[in-house]
Design an enzyme around this catalytic site. Structure first.
Site, PDB file in Angstrom:
ATOM      1  N   SER A  42       0.840  -1.194   0.000  1.00  0.00           N
ATOM      2  CA  SER A  42       0.000   0.000   0.000  1.00  0.00           C
ATOM      3  C   SER A  42       0.880   1.251   0.000  1.00  0.00           C
ATOM      4  O   SER A  42       1.679   1.438  -0.910  1.00  0.00           O
ATOM      5  CB  SER A  42      -0.963  -0.047   1.188  1.00  0.00           C
ATOM      6  OG  SER A  42      -2.031   0.828   1.006  1.00  0.00           O
ATOM      7  N   ASP A 206      -5.945  -4.067  -2.080  1.00  0.00           N
ATOM      8  CA  ASP A 206      -4.862  -3.659  -1.187  1.00  0.00           C
ATOM      9  C   ASP A 206      -4.131  -4.867  -0.594  1.00  0.00           C
ATOM     10  O   ASP A 206      -4.754  -5.810  -0.106  1.00  0.00           O
ATOM     11  CB  ASP A 206      -5.433  -2.805  -0.058  1.00  0.00           C
ATOM     12  CG  ASP A 206      -4.377  -2.024   0.687  1.00  0.00           C
ATOM     13  OD1 ASP A 206      -3.557  -2.660   1.388  1.00  0.00           O
ATOM     14  OD2 ASP A 206      -4.364  -0.793   0.585  1.00  0.00           O
TER      15      ASP A 206
END
Length: 354
Positions: A42, A206
């Site tokens: 991320s 993610d």
């Protein structure tokens, strides 16, 4: 100080990733410290890509300057994405008094954004949808992070279909892979990337759901033993959350730390086997673990600041990261390439029955 090599493991956490920006900025001051590999998830993937692209451009100090330029440019653009000046101001003055904090949770645009994500999907934008992080990555002064020069880059994302982690490395660590690693599904559309193993196009979310960050790519025999984890999600919170927002924040923190804690527990177990001489004839690596963090600062913040990044917050996070890295170097530089500086025994005091 003699030359030392380390691997970096960079956690994700939205705008709180500016803490890692400060950590990296401080580590780049040390000519004796060399980064062999980076694993990022991320925001950690964004930081890792910017660092990798700069360091791989030129050797020595020129590469370090290029890495700094990348990181500065990237976070400046991220800061400009938040156009609500009231939110910027509030986050620059955090922590707020408890009563004001509660009102802010209820009535600020951050609260409205949280509510809207429960009603509207990123797919509702139709042809007007744009992922703003795409331009951030492509506009880096030094944007080539898929090359085979400099430190290795490993980017973790979560396959939507299987729910499993996929780590993109080398030429696969592309802009699309970094976007996938940072793809919060309530904000961004899933990133589609071909899977060479299955021959089909997979969708990714993610990487924090399955590896925040992924440590196992850093265990490879040719890499140094040291893994320096830059942690931005609080491991400990002494107080029990009581408001709905605080409860949800803590649930998110625990969830996004769960993969890291599992990996650290596994490392701790292997270390115990090494201490008992039960792995002397096995091809197993005794990893040295270090961590740079500031739990006090992260306890002052909350999850809404991850998606409402203002310049005041980002500057505060960067400064805190620089200070945390400086403290780490002062206290533990001599431990690098020699021994652990993170006490896993204190982190996992419980032992399985003999």
């Amino acid at each position: 100080m003699k030359d030392k090599s380390i691997n970096l493991a960079l956690q994700g956490g939205g705008a709180h990733g500016a803490f890692s920006w400060g950590v990296l900025d401080r580590l780049l001051d040390e000519d004796w410290l060399h980064v062999a590999a980076i694993s990022g998830t991320s925001a950690g993937a964004l930081n890792g890509a910017a660092l990798k692209a700069g360091l791989s451009r030129k050797p020595g100090r020129a590469g370090r300057r290029a890495a700094r330029e990348n990181l500065d440019c990237m976070w400046k653009q991220v800061g400009q994405m938040s156009d609500n000046r009231v939110i910027r101001w509030m986050h620059s003055l955090m922590p707020m008094p408890r009563g004001l904090h509660r009102l802010a949770e209820m009535f600020t645009p951050a609260a409205w954004l949280d509510g809207l994500t429960r009603v509207f999907s990123p797919y509702d934008y139709g042809p007007f949808y744009v992922n703003p992080l795409d331009a951030v990555l492509r506009d880096l002064p030094h944007a080539d992070f898929s090359n085979d020069r400099g430190p290795e880059l490993h980017v973790a994302a979560t396959c939507v279909r299987t729910g499993r982690i996929r780590v993109f490395t080398g030429a696969e660590a592309s802009v699309e892979a970094v976007l996938a690693s940072a793809c919060l599904p309530t904000l961004f559309r899933a990133i589609e990337i071909p899977d060479p193993a299955s021959g089909q196009v997979e969708s990714y979310w993610d990487g924090g759901y399955t590896g925040n960050p992924a440590l196992f790519p850093l265990y490879r025999p040719h890499l140094p033993r040291d893994v320096v984890i830059v942690n931005i999600n609080p491991l400990l919170r002494d107080s029990v959350p009581r408001t709905p927002a605080d409860i949800q924040d803590r649930v998110n923190e625990i969830s996004f730390n769960s993969s890291l804690m599992s990996q650290l527990r596994a490392i701790h177990f292997v270390k115990e086997l090494f201490a008992e001489n039960r792995l002397s004839n096995r091809a197993m690596k005794n990893v040295l673990v270090h961590m740079i963090l500031d739990d006090k600062l992260m306890n002052d913040l909350n999850a809404r600041s991850k998606v409402m990044p203002g310049p005041g917050l980002l500057a505060r996070m960067r400064e805190a990261g620089q200070e945390a890295a400086d403290a780490f170097l002062n206290d533990h530089a001599d431990a690098l390439n020699e021994r652990d500086s993170l006490d896993l025994g204190a982190l996992f005091p419980d032992r399985a029955p003999q």
